[in-house]
Motif scaffolding. Structure first.
Motif, PDB file in Angstrom:
ATOM      1  N   TRP A   1      51.140  33.313  39.281  1.00 30.03           N
ATOM      2  CA  TRP A   1      49.718  33.305  38.502  1.00 30.03           C
ATOM      3  C   TRP A   1      50.210  33.034  36.991  1.00 30.03           C
ATOM      4  CZ3 TRP A   1      44.745  34.243  39.707  1.00 30.03           C
ATOM      5  CH2 TRP A   1      44.685  34.550  40.972  1.00 30.03           C
TER       6      TRP A   1
ATOM      7  N   LYS B   1      44.921  37.373  34.724  1.00 34.61           N
ATOM      8  CA  LYS B   1      45.410  36.469  35.752  1.00 34.61           C
ATOM      9  C   LYS B   1      44.105  35.541  35.775  1.00 34.61           C
ATOM     10  CE  LYS B   1      48.175  39.215  38.671  1.00 34.61           C
ATOM     11  NZ  LYS B   1      48.448  39.796  39.947  1.00 34.61           N
TER      12      LYS B   1
ATOM     13  N   LEU C   1      45.934  30.328  39.054  1.00 32.97           N
ATOM     14  CA  LEU C   1      47.005  30.511  40.203  1.00 32.97           C
ATOM     15  C   LEU C   1      47.649  29.152  40.464  1.00 32.97           C
ATOM     16  CD1 LEU C   1      48.367  32.099  42.495  1.00 32.97           C
ATOM     17  CD2 LEU C   1      46.249  31.292  43.979  1.00 32.97           C
TER      18      LEU C   1
ATOM     19  N   ALA D   1      40.679  32.041  39.010  1.00 34.13           N
ATOM     20  CA  ALA D   1      40.766  33.520  39.525  1.00 34.13           C
ATOM     21  C   ALA D   1      39.917  33.719  40.627  1.00 34.13           C
ATOM     22  CB  ALA D   1      40.404  34.236  38.375  1.00 34.13           C
TER      23      ALA D   1
END
Length: 164
Positions: A17, A25, A28, A45
């Motif tokens: 992340w 976060k 990714l 996300a």
């Protein structure tokens, strides 16, 4: 805008992340190793693919291609090696170029467009082990593209170091 990237970029197949400066976060990095071609995907996300990164096959120098929506967005190649600074050239699909220079293996470098900084990558001040920060300097810059560029140039640097 500041992002924190956990430095697990040593190879394809890693997932990690990227957080904003509040610890949320945001992106990714989904790494996969395929038989003939290595790939990453930068996802938001919610899991939507924003950027694809693949290794270009049959290139004279190590080359990575960044894609958006299946269309090439940028091509990244190592420019030249010097003992103190590394350089990468990012050729955008629209004909413009970004220059990446600095101490890439040390995670201390800048991404510039026409001599003007767009983003700065640095291990300071996070002070969190195995983490570096990416500060986007311009408000009109594309965060996903700049994060993808950082991922690519660090990967090329690590690959060059492994190859000797």
């Amino acid at each position: 805008m500041r992002f924190l990237v956990y430095d697990r970029l040593l190879g394809f197949g890693d997932d990690y992340w990227i957080e904003d400066d509040r610890g949320t976060k945001v992106f990714l990095v989904d790494g996969t190793s395929m038989r003939l071609r290595d790939r990453w995907e930068l996802k938001d996300a919610q899991g939507r693919v924003l950027i694809g990164i693949r290794q270009k096959m049959l290139a004279l120098r190590d080359t990575l291609v960044i894609e958006r929506g299946g269309e090439p967005l940028a091509t990244i190649r190592r420019k030249r090696l010097s003992p103190l600074r590394n350089h990468c050239r990012v050729s955008l699909a629209d004909g413009h170029e970004l220059d990446v220079s600095g101490r890439i293996p040390d995670r201390e470098f800048a991404v510039e467009y026409d001599g003007e900084p767009l983003a700065v990558v640095s291990r300071r001040p996070p002070a969190v082990r195995d983490t570096y920060g990416l500060d986007i300097v311009r408000d009109d810059a594309d965060p996903a593209l700049l994060l993808a560029v950082a991922v690519c140039v660090i990967h090329l640097s690590e690959k060059e170091r492994e190859d000797g």
